[in-house]
Design an enzyme around this catalytic site. Sequence first.
Site, PDB file in Angstrom:
ATOM      1  N   HIS A  91      32.539  52.393  30.197  1.00 26.86           N
ATOM      2  CA  HIS A  91      32.331  53.770  30.641  1.00 26.86           C
ATOM      3  C   HIS A  91      30.983  54.277  30.138  1.00 26.86           C
ATOM      4  O   HIS A  91      30.780  54.435  28.939  1.00 26.86           O
ATOM      5  CB  HIS A  91      33.440  54.750  30.238  1.00 26.86           C
ATOM      6  N   HIS A 131      38.686  50.044  40.580  1.00 26.22           N
ATOM      7  CA  HIS A 131      39.609  51.070  40.063  1.00 26.22           C
ATOM      8  C   HIS A 131      40.169  51.820  41.274  1.00 26.22           C
ATOM      9  O   HIS A 131      39.693  52.904  41.617  1.00 26.22           O
ATOM     10  CB  HIS A 131      38.835  52.018  39.137  1.00 26.22           C
ATOM     11  N   GLU A 159      41.682  48.173  37.454  1.00 26.64           N
ATOM     12  CA  GLU A 159      41.965  49.266  36.529  1.00 26.64           C
ATOM     13  C   GLU A 159      42.765  50.352  37.242  1.00 26.64           C
ATOM     14  O   GLU A 159      42.583  50.561  38.445  1.00 26.64           O
ATOM     15  CB  GLU A 159      40.664  49.918  36.067  1.00 26.64           C
TER      16      GLU A 159
HETATM   17  C1  LIG Z   1      38.189  53.143  33.174  1.00 27.57           C
HETATM   18  C2  LIG Z   1      36.795  53.541  33.389  1.00 27.57           C
HETATM   19  O1  LIG Z   1      36.128  54.031  32.515  1.00 27.57           O
HETATM   20  C3  LIG Z   1      36.166  53.348  34.698  1.00 27.57           C
HETATM   21  O2  LIG Z   1      36.918  52.636  35.587  1.00 27.57           O
HETATM   22  C4  LIG Z   1      35.899  54.634  35.340  1.00 27.57           C
HETATM   23  O3  LIG Z   1      37.079  55.325  35.391  1.00 27.57           O
HETATM   24  C5  LIG Z   1      35.282  54.449  36.682  1.00 27.57           C
HETATM   25  O4  LIG Z   1      36.002  55.120  37.651  1.00 27.57           O
HETATM   26  P1  LIG Z   1      35.226  55.975  38.726  1.00 27.57           P
HETATM   27  O5  LIG Z   1      34.246  55.038  39.376  1.00 27.57           O
HETATM   28  O6  LIG Z   1      36.289  56.463  39.647  1.00 27.57           O
HETATM   29  O7  LIG Z   1      34.517  57.081  37.984  1.00 27.57           O
HETATM   30  N1  LIG Z   2      35.943  50.246  32.667  1.00 24.53           N
HETATM   31  C1  LIG Z   2      34.722  50.925  32.848  1.00 24.53           C
HETATM   32  C2  LIG Z   2      34.156  50.623  34.162  1.00 24.53           C
HETATM   33  O1  LIG Z   2      34.686  49.818  34.906  1.00 24.53           O
HETATM   34  C3  LIG Z   2      32.912  51.235  34.623  1.00 24.53           C
HETATM   35  O2  LIG Z   2      32.646  52.493  34.097  1.00 24.53           O
HETATM   36  P1  LIG Z   2      31.237  53.144  34.519  1.00 24.53           P
HETATM   37  O3  LIG Z   2      30.147  52.162  34.142  1.00 24.53           O
HETATM   38  O4  LIG Z   2      31.275  53.376  36.004  1.00 24.53           O
HETATM   39  O5  LIG Z   2      31.155  54.406  33.717  1.00 24.53           O
END
Ligand SMILES: CC(=O)[C@@H](O)[C@H](O)COP(=O)(O)O
Ligand SMILES: NCC(=O)COP(=O)(O)O
Length: 237
Positions: free
Chosen positions: A190, A43, A70
């Site tokens: 998430h 992300h 993402e």
């Molecule tokens: C879309 C989602 O839920 C994850 O990609 C989350 O946003 C993780 O991003 P961070 O690691 O920046 O918290």
């Molecule tokens: N799309 C969710 C993700 O990539 C990971 O979320 P998290 O496990 O770090 O909360």
Amino acid sequence: MTRLSVNINKVATLRNARGGDVPNVVKVALDCENFGADGITVHPRPDERHIRKRDVFDLRPLLRTEFNIEGYPAPEFIDLVLKVKPHQVTLVPDSPTQLTSNSGWDTKTNLEFLTEVLEAFNTAGIRTSVFVSTDAEMIEYAAKAGADRVELYTEPYATAFPKGKEAAVAPFVEAAKIARSLGLGLNAGHDLSLENLNYFYKNIPWLDEVSIGHALISDALYLGLERTIQEYKNCLR
Ligand SMILES: CC(=O)[C@@H](O)[C@H](O)COP(=O)(O)O
Ligand SMILES: NCC(=O)COP(=O)(O)O
């Protein structure tokens, strides 16, 4: 089969803390694949606080599993994704300074914008997914906008799970049925964890993919990366 995509943002957070290349993000991603991960998620945020644009380019030719990028579809993100051509792009409605993702899209209000962006990715042959809550209308409008899949934002499930797992999962089962009836593929992510993942999977076994980062990388501190990935995979059986 529900695929496990390991989100490696937190590995980059650790790397960036010292400004060097330890741990090496590409090596960790390849090790995740060797240990059984079905995909890698990143992300890249505009401030590059964890994953950097450079990481995304470095990872692309070396990964052998599914690559999922993402992010919020600002022009720079769209340009990056179109250059890198991952297997999947997941659109998330994050503002640039947000701590972490904290909601799904309002797909009705953003229908025109999402339709345009999804069209660009679909034309480039990149599978598209839109991050949404369990609200039926949001899922319907994601389908109208042309998404291939939706990713259900599972933080509310994870938060409610310790207080009552049946009530926690119920709206997600309903949302998953709506997505299926609309012909959408289904992802989720998430705050999924070793505690709550298996129950989610058992209730929605037609899930295509989960992406997990924060809890998985934290568990690896105790269990090691190989065993951690195996334990998450076991939750998807
Ligand atoms: C879309 C989602 O839920 C994850 O990609 C989350 O946003 C993780 O991003 P961070 O690691 O920046 O918290
Ligand atoms: N799309 C969710 C993700 O990539 C990971 O979320 P998290 O496990 O770090 O909360």
